[in-house]
Design a protein around this motif. Structure first.
Motif, short mmCIF file in Angstrom:
data_model
loop_
_atom_site.label_atom_id
_atom_site.label_comp_id
_atom_site.label_asym_id
_atom_site.label_seq_id
_atom_site.Cartn_x
_atom_site.Cartn_y
_atom_site.Cartn_z
N GLY A 40 0.82 -1.21 0.00
CA GLY A 40 0.00 0.00 0.00
C GLY A 40 0.85 1.25 0.00
N LEU A 41 0.33 2.31 0.60
CA LEU A 41 1.01 3.61 0.61
C LEU A 41 1.64 3.88 1.97
CD1 LEU A 41 -1.72 5.76 -1.21
CD2 LEU A 41 0.14 4.41 -2.21
N ILE A 42 2.82 4.45 1.95
CA ILE A 42 3.49 4.83 3.20
C ILE A 42 3.21 6.30 3.46
CG2 ILE A 42 5.71 5.42 2.12
CD1 ILE A 42 7.01 3.97 4.60
N GLY A 43 3.12 6.68 4.71
CA GLY A 43 2.80 8.05 5.06
C GLY A 43 3.69 8.61 6.15
N GLU A 44 3.36 9.78 6.59
CA GLU A 44 4.14 10.50 7.59
C GLU A 44 4.35 9.68 8.85
OE1 GLU A 44 2.24 14.05 9.02
OE2 GLU A 44 4.16 14.90 9.65
N GLY A 45 5.61 9.63 9.30
CA GLY A 45 5.96 8.95 10.53
C GLY A 45 6.07 7.44 10.40
N GLU A 66 10.06 11.22 7.40
CA GLU A 66 10.17 12.25 8.43
C GLU A 66 9.67 13.61 7.99
OE1 GLU A 66 14.06 12.36 10.15
OE2 GLU A 66 13.72 10.50 11.25
N GLY A 67 9.66 13.88 6.71
CA GLY A 67 9.12 15.14 6.21
C GLY A 67 7.89 14.84 5.38
N TRP A 68 6.83 15.65 5.49
CA TRP A 68 5.58 15.30 4.84
C TRP A 68 4.75 16.55 4.57
CZ3 TRP A 68 3.89 10.85 2.81
CH2 TRP A 68 2.54 10.68 2.58
N ARG A 69 4.61 16.92 3.31
CA ARG A 69 3.73 18.01 2.89
C ARG A 69 2.96 17.56 1.65
NH1 ARG A 69 8.44 21.30 3.33
NH2 ARG A 69 8.43 21.48 1.07
N PRO A 70 1.83 16.87 1.86
CA PRO A 70 1.06 16.41 0.71
C PRO A 70 0.62 17.59 -0.14
CG PRO A 70 0.23 15.48 2.76
CD PRO A 70 1.20 16.54 3.12
N PHE A 71 0.68 17.58 -1.32
CA PHE A 71 1.16 16.62 -2.29
C PHE A 71 2.42 17.15 -2.95
CE2 PHE A 71 -3.38 15.89 -1.80
CZ PHE A 71 -3.38 14.55 -1.49
N SER A 72 3.19 17.93 -2.21
CA SER A 72 4.35 18.59 -2.80
C SER A 72 5.71 18.05 -2.32
CB SER A 72 4.30 20.09 -2.52
OG SER A 72 4.32 20.34 -1.12
N PHE A 73 5.76 17.35 -1.19
CA PHE A 73 7.08 16.95 -0.66
C PHE A 73 6.96 15.84 0.36
CE2 PHE A 73 10.00 17.46 2.95
CZ PHE A 73 11.23 17.33 2.33
N PHE A 74 7.92 14.91 0.32
CA PHE A 74 8.15 14.02 1.46
C PHE A 74 9.61 13.60 1.46
CE2 PHE A 74 6.98 10.89 -1.76
CZ PHE A 74 7.70 9.74 -1.46
N ARG A 75 10.11 13.26 2.66
CA ARG A 75 11.51 12.89 2.83
C ARG A 75 11.59 11.57 3.60
NH1 ARG A 75 13.56 17.24 5.03
NH2 ARG A 75 12.83 16.70 7.10
N GLU A 76 12.44 10.69 3.08
CA GLU A 76 12.73 9.43 3.76
C GLU A 76 14.15 9.52 4.31
OE1 GLU A 76 11.58 5.95 1.12
OE2 GLU A 76 11.62 7.65 -0.27
N VAL A 77 14.33 9.07 5.55
CA VAL A 77 15.64 9.08 6.20
C VAL A 77 15.96 7.67 6.67
CG1 VAL A 77 16.96 10.02 8.13
CG2 VAL A 77 15.31 11.48 6.94
N MET A 78 17.16 7.20 6.33
CA MET A 78 17.59 5.87 6.75
C MET A 78 17.76 5.85 8.27
SD MET A 78 21.10 3.81 5.95
CE MET A 78 21.98 4.71 7.23
N THR A 79 17.19 4.82 8.90
CA THR A 79 17.39 4.63 10.34
C THR A 79 18.35 3.47 10.61
OG1 THR A 79 15.40 3.26 10.49
CG2 THR A 79 15.15 5.62 10.95
N GLU A 80 18.43 2.53 9.67
CA GLU A 80 19.39 1.42 9.75
C GLU A 80 19.74 1.01 8.34
OE1 GLU A 80 18.56 -1.94 12.34
OE2 GLU A 80 17.04 -0.72 13.36
#
Length: 178
Positions: A40-45, A66-80
């Motif tokens: 499915g879809l991944i979302g904020e947090g 970690e960053g989420w502004r629908p529908f203009s931006f999102f950021r994924e950050v590696m945790t491991e």
């Protein structure tokens, strides 16, 4: 990397958050989602743990949105994972002829020979990103997008917040009279 699509920005954004689309684009590395949001879809947090064959060995990579502004931006950050640091930003903008999607990836390798590792990883990541973006473009500009977005009823029920299937399974229809 910039990709131009003749499709609505909201659709392009949602396709970029699709775990299933990512898996389809990463078939050559035998990638699978083994933890967190796995379909499915991944979302904020939310987070996902990937497992795939890269550089001749099986690697895992866990990232969190970690960053989420629908529908203009999102950021994924590696945790491991394999990298010392890894961030992937997705930017979307409405243009006269459709949507511009821009990806920015920042990473650094760890350990001995990190500069050589980074050079090899850069080429590998560019190839993966090109395949993924080509699939997003093809799906967004055709009816193929329905395969990734209409499978989850939460997409049409709440277009701002992409709800994954785990959340949908926890939803008790009797509470809201549905």
């Amino acid at each position: 990397m910039t990709t131009w699509m003749d499709a609505p920005m909201e659709r392009c954004f949602k396709l970029a958050t699709s775990i299933d689309l990512h898996l389809a684009s990463a078939a050559q590395t035998q990638e699978s989602a083994i933890g967190g949001v796995t379909t499915g879809l991944i979302g904020e947090g939310e987070w996902v743990e990937w497992r795939g064959r890269h550089f001749g060995r099986w690697l895992t990579h866990t990232s969190k949105v970690e960053g989420w502004r629908p529908f203009s931006f999102f950021r994924e950050v590696m945790t491991e994972g394999w990298f010392r640091r890894f961030e992937h930003e997705h930017h979307f903008a409405v243009m006269d002829d459709g949507t511009r999607m821009r990806d920015e990836i920042r990473f650094s390798a760890s350990g001995m020979m990190s500069k050589i590792k980074e050079k090899i990883a850069r080429r590998h990541l560019i190839g993966m990103l090109r395949r993924r973006n080509a699939l997003i473009k093809r799906a967004a500009e055709s009816e193929e997008w329905r395969r990734y977005l209409e499978a989850s009823p939460a997409v049409s029920a709440n277009p701002v917040r992409a709800v994954n299937e785990t959340t949908a399974r926890r939803w008790d229809k009797s509470v809201v009279g549905g």
